[in-house]
Structures are given as structure tokens and as C-alpha cells.
Design a protein around this motif. Structure first.
Motif, PDB file in Angstrom:
ATOM      1  N   LEU A 175      28.185  34.200  29.897  1.00  0.00           N
ATOM      2  CA  LEU A 175      29.430  33.576  29.475  1.00  0.00           C
ATOM      3  C   LEU A 175      30.633  34.490  29.674  1.00  0.00           C
ATOM      4  O   LEU A 175      31.763  34.081  29.433  1.00  0.00           O
ATOM      5  N   GLY A 176      30.413  35.730  30.102  1.00  0.00           N
ATOM      6  CA  GLY A 176      31.518  36.660  30.327  1.00  0.00           C
ATOM      7  C   GLY A 176      32.302  36.306  31.575  1.00  0.00           C
ATOM      8  O   GLY A 176      31.720  36.081  32.643  1.00  0.00           O
ATOM      9  N   SER A 177      33.619  36.253  31.459  1.00  0.00           N
ATOM     10  CA  SER A 177      34.446  35.850  32.602  1.00  0.00           C
ATOM     11  C   SER A 177      34.319  36.810  33.776  1.00  0.00           C
ATOM     12  O   SER A 177      34.369  36.394  34.938  1.00  0.00           O
ATOM     13  N   ASP A 178      34.129  38.111  33.491  1.00  0.00           N
ATOM     14  CA  ASP A 178      33.968  39.065  34.588  1.00  0.00           C
ATOM     15  C   ASP A 178      32.634  38.844  35.306  1.00  0.00           C
ATOM     16  O   ASP A 178      32.557  38.927  36.537  1.00  0.00           O
ATOM     17  N   ASN A 179      31.584  38.525  34.543  1.00  0.00           N
ATOM     18  CA  ASN A 179      30.300  38.230  35.167  1.00  0.00           C
ATOM     19  C   ASN A 179      30.356  36.967  36.018  1.00  0.00           C
ATOM     20  O   ASN A 179      29.757  36.900  37.094  1.00  0.00           O
ATOM     21  N   VAL A 180      31.064  35.976  35.526  1.00  0.00           N
ATOM     22  CA  VAL A 180      31.232  34.726  36.280  1.00  0.00           C
ATOM     23  C   VAL A 180      31.935  34.994  37.599  1.00  0.00           C
ATOM     24  O   VAL A 180      31.517  34.521  38.667  1.00  0.00           O
ATOM     25  N   ALA A 181      33.001  35.789  37.545  1.00  0.00           N
ATOM     26  CA  ALA A 181      33.782  36.078  38.752  1.00  0.00           C
ATOM     27  C   ALA A 181      32.983  36.909  39.753  1.00  0.00           C
ATOM     28  O   ALA A 181      33.021  36.646  40.964  1.00  0.00           O
ATOM     29  N   VAL A 182      32.271  37.911  39.264  1.00  0.00           N
ATOM     30  CA  VAL A 182      31.476  38.755  40.164  1.00  0.00           C
ATOM     31  C   VAL A 182      30.358  37.951  40.807  1.00  0.00           C
ATOM     32  O   VAL A 182      30.117  38.042  42.016  1.00  0.00           O
ATOM     33  N   ALA A 183      29.646  37.150  40.005  1.00  0.00           N
ATOM     34  CA  ALA A 183      28.546  36.344  40.533  1.00  0.00           C
ATOM     35  C   ALA A 183      29.032  35.394  41.617  1.00  0.00           C
ATOM     36  O   ALA A 183      28.376  35.215  42.647  1.00  0.00           O
ATOM     37  N   ALA A 184      30.193  34.801  41.400  1.00  0.00           N
ATOM     38  CA  ALA A 184      30.750  33.889  42.405  1.00  0.00           C
ATOM     39  C   ALA A 184      31.084  34.640  43.689  1.00  0.00           C
ATOM     40  O   ALA A 184      30.855  34.138  44.795  1.00  0.00           O
ATOM     41  N   GLN A 185      31.600  35.847  43.549  1.00  0.00           N
ATOM     42  CA  GLN A 185      31.943  36.654  44.716  1.00  0.00           C
ATOM     43  C   GLN A 185      30.691  37.049  45.496  1.00  0.00           C
ATOM     44  O   GLN A 185      30.717  37.131  46.730  1.00  0.00           O
ATOM     45  N   LEU A 186      29.588  37.261  44.779  1.00  0.00           N
ATOM     46  CA  LEU A 186      28.343  37.670  45.416  1.00  0.00           C
ATOM     47  C   LEU A 186      27.477  36.475  45.821  1.00  0.00           C
ATOM     48  O   LEU A 186      26.360  36.656  46.308  1.00  0.00           O
ATOM     49  N   HIS A 187      28.006  35.262  45.596  1.00  0.00           N
ATOM     50  CA  HIS A 187      27.290  34.023  45.940  1.00  0.00           C
ATOM     51  C   HIS A 187      25.931  33.955  45.247  1.00  0.00           C
ATOM     52  O   HIS A 187      24.917  33.602  45.841  1.00  0.00           O
ATOM     53  N   MET A 188      25.946  34.308  43.957  1.00  0.00           N
ATOM     54  CA  MET A 188      24.752  34.241  43.116  1.00  0.00           C
ATOM     55  C   MET A 188      25.057  33.360  41.914  1.00  0.00           C
ATOM     56  O   MET A 188      26.228  33.181  41.546  1.00  0.00           O
TER      57      MET A 188
END
Length: 468
Positions: A175-188
Motif C-alpha cells: 500500500l506504500g505509494s513509493d512501492n507502487v511507483a517503483v513496481a510500476a516502473q519495473l513492470h512488476m
């Protein structure tokens, strides 16, 4: 000569960005403005701006690039952040967040050993950051609810302040916004990133920090004994907000259990799906957006079942949508970071960095260390652990490719360093809030937080280099 010019422009842009960040200027407009300027510099140099559809006028293409970034972000990580912001706001509005905090902190009062409480409260505080992700907001709640309990057990002000100041660090949460953004950038998927990558480093690091906290606070208390009893502190305090903040925080019985579970429901559902896929061999692909919306519907049903006022409950759901609007600034920050990186890319600086790193035999080890050091300097000076992370997210893939390492080997150390070192900055909001409430100086608190947090940074960096 062209490479030198590109390097000078790139370094100047980054220097201006760092200066504006340290001066507490709005990071969104700083990134957006610099990105726009860089794209116009690229046009002057004869470079092309990548856009989804040309405007027909070269000089308008940078604005089309901004529109493209908004479109891409809003249908991707931006939408996830909006949904999470809405759900968190609704949980706060109906009082569910306060119920969870009260339920988890209540057993602390039964533990009488002061230093046994240190690691327990530290880990509990990080667990509570799942419910209240803002370090500042969590500190305010804990100062009102948990701080009096800790002081009543005989814990010193500095030890209690250090624990509360480090309560929101690196707990792995989808639920962390930074985790959401990083995961999207890494296509995961954010679940895979958090539980299969982030948690491998963050969980052992958190446990180790808890132990270091125990020994460091105990050592410091012996070296500098507390001179003020809790009774004396209460006589000196004229703060009425703490008492007010603890009123009406919880329901009792089964109702209390239900409301206490609601803020954690999205995480519970994601964990159920995650472990079901592992042990049952299923292939469920349920996103954070879906579980958050399911949780929202369940929360509304719970409210209806207890309040029996359909019109009032439905009206109160506006808090969800107001919460979505409140986190639009985070989405805008993501867009601004993408625009800035597109500006750097358009002048050729990213290609130049990639070419340089490909000729460095040890770049795979050097790059994560350099980025952690860079993060450390900026976070310590600015007090912000997230602004820089969001600004650097778009650079993770190109830099990691150039260094020949996994993007996770760069994202995890940068994320964890930023979130850990925030509590070591004397100008960080969370440190200032704790200092103001406990009547201590920020420097005193930082002295108590520095050793556990710096140890955590070193440990997680070593683990990241070994694992990824």
C-alpha cells in the motif's frame, strides 16, 4: 565537445534541483520546470522530443510530452495511489485507523520492563505504519496515545522520542505509494515487488535495528540518565491536544475487532492471494486497486450494519473521494519526475551516463553505493525521504542497465536509505514534531536515532548487494 556540453547542462540541472530541494521549494514544480527547460534546450541542440502525437509545431512538443506523462501515470501507478489515498482517508474518517492503533498499543501497558519495550514498540510502530503511512501523522498519534504509557513505565524521554521518531521506516507494504511507483516502473505487480524483493531485505533489517535500538538506548540512558520524572513532565506540560486525541478512539467487543481489521483488510486480502498462489498453485492476479475497492465496499457495508442510516453513511463515503483528491500531489510528483527525466533524456545525458558506466568494470557495485550516499546527503540536509525517491524512480531502469545490474539492486537500497535516514535529519518533520512535544532538541533526538538508522542503512546495502 558535445559530450562536455551535455555533461555541463545535466550537472547544472541536477545541481539546481538539489538546491531547490534543500531550500524547501515545491519539488513538483522544480522537476516540471527543469524538465520543460531541458526539453527546450534539446530542441535548440537539434534533438527530437518523443511524444505520442506531434502537435505540428516543434516548440509545443514539450507541452505534449507533459500531457503524455499525465496520461500514462493516471492510468498506471497514479490510479493506484489515488485509490489507496481514498481508502486511507475513509478509514480515518470513520475512526477505523484509531481503533487499530488503540488495539495494537493497548497490550504495551502490561509490559513493565522498560528496555524490553524498546524493540517491541519499534516493531509495533513500524507495523502501525501500514495503517498510518505518514511518518509525521503516525508520530502525532503515538505521542498522544503511546508516549504517556512509555513514560509511565519509567522510560526516558529520549528513548521514547527515539522510538516514536523511527516508527515509520521500511515496513514492506503493497500500500506504500513509493512501492507502487517503483513496481510500476519495473513492470512488476506491487505484491511481487514487496513480498519477493523488498521484504527480503527490509524485514531482517527491521529486526536488526530493533536490537540495536535496545542496546543503544540502554547505553545512552546509563551515560545520560533522565532527570525529569513523568509527573514533573506533566506539570510542565500545558498541551491539551494529547488528551483530546485519545478520546473516542475505539469500539469494544466484536465491533472493535471489525473496525480494527478494516484498515488492514487490503493487505490481508493481498496476502491471502499471494500465499494461495504459492501453496495451492493458483494464478490469481488481483491488483491493489481491486482489493482496495473490495475493502471499501466491505467498510461501507459495515458502517451501514452498525449505523442503520443509509443516507448518512452514503454521504460520508465522500471522504473516500476527497482522500483521492488529497493525494493528487503525489501523482503530480510522479509526473513531474518523469518530465524531468525526459528532459535529461532529450539532451542525451542518460545515454552519456549509460555509455560511461558500461566502461566501468565495477559499476555494478559502485552505483548502488553512490546512489545511497547521494540519497543520504540529500535526505539529511532536506529532511525529506520521499521527494528524492520519487524524483529518481524514472532513472532506475536506465542506470541499472548501464551498470549491468538488476533494477531491484538499485531501487531497494535507495528506497530503504531514504526512509531510514529521514529520522536522522534534524530538520525532518517527524523529528521536529517529536522534539516539540517532548520538549527536547532535534539534535538530542537525532543522536538517539542515528546509530540504529545508520546501522540499518549499512546492513540493508550489504544485503542488497549480496542478494540482488
Amino acid at each position: 565537445m558535445n559530450a562536455i556540453l551535455i555533461s555541463v547542462i545535466g550537472i547544472l540541472a541536477v545541481a539546481v534541483l538539489v538546491y531547490m530541494l534543500l531550500k524547501k521549494n515545491d519539488i513538483k514544480m522544480a522537476l516540471l520546470s527543469l524538465g520543460l527547460i531541458l526539453m527546450y534546450v534539446a530542441i535548440i541542440l537539434g534533438n527530437k522530443i518523443d511524444v505520442s502525437a506531434t502537435t505540428g509545431l516543434t516548440w509545443l512538443n514539450p507541452f505534449q510530452a507533459i500531457v503524455d506523462q499525465f496520461s500514462n501515470t493516471l492510468i498506471g501507478p497514479g490510479f493506484v495511489i489515488l485509490i489507496l489515498g481514498g481508502y486511507s482517508a475513509y478509514m480515518n474518517y470513520i475512526g477505523a485507523n484509531q481503533v487499530t492503533v488503540h488495539a495494537l498499543t493497548k497490550p504495551i501497558a502490561k509490559i513493565k520492563s522498560v528496555y524490553i519495550l524498546v524493540p517491541i514498540v519499534f516493531l509495533l510502530g513500524n507495523l502501525l505504519s501500514l495503517v498510518v503511512p505518514s511518518a509525521s501523522n503516525l508520530a502525532i498519534i503515538l505521542l498522544a496515545t503511546l508516549y504517556p504509557v512509555l513514560r509511565a513505565t519509567g522510560m526516558s524521554r529520549l528513548t521514547a522520542a527515539a522510538i516514536i521518531g523511527t516508527s515509520a521506516t521500511i515496513v514492506p507494504t503493497p500500500l506504500g505509494s513509493d512501492n507502487v511507483a517503483v513496481a510500476a516502473q519495473l513492470h512488476m505487480s506491487v505484491t511481487d515487488y514487496v513480498f519477493q524483493k523488498h521484504a527480503l531485505v527490509s524485514i531482517p533489517t527491521l529486526i536488526a535495528i530493533a536490537l540495536v535500538h535496545y542496546f543503544w538506548q540502554k547505553y545512552q540512558d546509563k551515560k545520560h540518565p533522565e532527570e525529569l520524572t513523568y509527573e514533573q513532565e506533566l506539570l510542565q506540560s500545558d498541551d491539551k491536544e494529547a488528551q483530546k486525541a485519545t478520546e473516542d478512539l475505539h469500539y469494544t467487543g466484536f465491533k472493535g475487532f471489525v473496525y480494527g481489521l478494516l484498515p488492514l483488510l487490503p493487505i490481508v486480502l493481498l496476502l491471502v492471494v499471494f500465499f494461495t498462489n504459492i501453496f495451492a498453485g493458483t494464478k490469481f492476479e488481483i491488483s491493489v486497486q481491486v482489493v482496495s475497492l473490495i475493502s471499501f465496499v466491505i467498510a461501507v457495508i459495515v458502517e451501514l450494519s452498525y449505523k442503520h442510516q443509509v443516507r448518512q453513511v452514503l454521504k460520508e463515503t465522500n471522504a473516500f473521494f476527497d482522500g483521492m483528491g488529497a493525494v493528487m500531489g503525489i501523482v503530480a510528483l510522479l509526473v513531474s519526475a518523469q518530465v524531468f527525466v525526459q528532459g535529461l533524456t532529450s539532451i542525451g545525458i542518460i545515454n552519456l551516463v549509460q555509455d560511461t558506466m558500461q566502461h566501468m568494470s565495477s559499476s555494478g557495485i559502485v552505483l548502488p553505493i553512490v546512489m545511497v550516499l547521494f540519497t543520504a546527503v540529500i535526505v539529511l540536509l532536506s529532511g525529506s525521504g520521499t521527494a528524492l525517491i520519487f524524483a529518481m524512480i524514472p532513472l532506475i531502469i536506465p542506470l541499472s542497465k548501464a551498470a549491468g545490474i538488476s533494477p531491484v539492486a538499485l531501487s531497494v537500497p535507495m528506497q530503504l536509505a531514504g526512509n531510514l535516514l529521514r529520522a536522522v535529519s534534524p530538520v525532518a518533520a517527524v523529528v521536529l514534531i517529536v522534539a516539540g512535544t517532548t520538549k527536547l532538541s532535534p539534535v538530542q533526538i537525532v543522536k538517539r536515532t542515528s546509530v540504529p538508522m545508520v546501522f540499518g542503512v549499512i546492513m540493508m546495502l550489504v544485503m542488497s548487494l549480496m542478494i540482488f
